[in-house]
Design a protein around this motif. Structure first.
Motif: not given
Length: 118
Positions: A97-118
């Motif tokens: 869970q990111l807090e600060g300039d970027l906010q949301g649920c960070l997921r890195i899996a299988v060579g990919h990254c995304c940021l979504s609502n918590p």
């Protein structure tokens, strides 16, 4: 809380686009890092996340400087803290869970990254 940073990295000799972003996650005495092509945006499609060698923690601080080894220029553009636990192995799925300039649920899996609502 452990910190994160997003660096804009220009002029890297191995980057044909001329600009990419390094996502850093504080992990003890260094930072785990991934190369992204764009700044993660909330609820956008996942993008490729290429694992990089560990980075020094100094890059978590506000700075703009030449990268060692004549590998271009980097500037910290976003930063904050994260909650959650980094997996022990570097190839395991990361969910934080990111807090600060970027906010949301960070997921890195299988060579990919995304940021979504918590």
């Amino acid at each position: 809380m452990p910190r994160y940073a997003l660096l804009r990295h220009t002029g890297a000799p191995d980057d044909p686009s001329g600009c990419h972003f390094d996502l850093l996650l504080e992990d003890g005495e260094s930072c785990r890092a991934w190369r992204l092509s764009t700044v993660p945006q909330l609820n956008e499609a996942a993008q490729p996340a290429v694992p990089l060698p560990t980075h020094r923690k100094v890059w978590l601080e506000p700075r703009s400087a030449a990268v060692s080894g004549d590998r271009g220029w980097a500037e910290r553009i976003h930063a904050g803290n994260y909650s959650g636990v980094l997996p022990k192995t570097t190839d395991a799925e990361v969910t934080l869970q990111l807090e600060g300039d970027l906010q949301g649920c960070l997921r890195i899996a299988v060579g990919h990254c995304c940021l979504s609502n918590p």
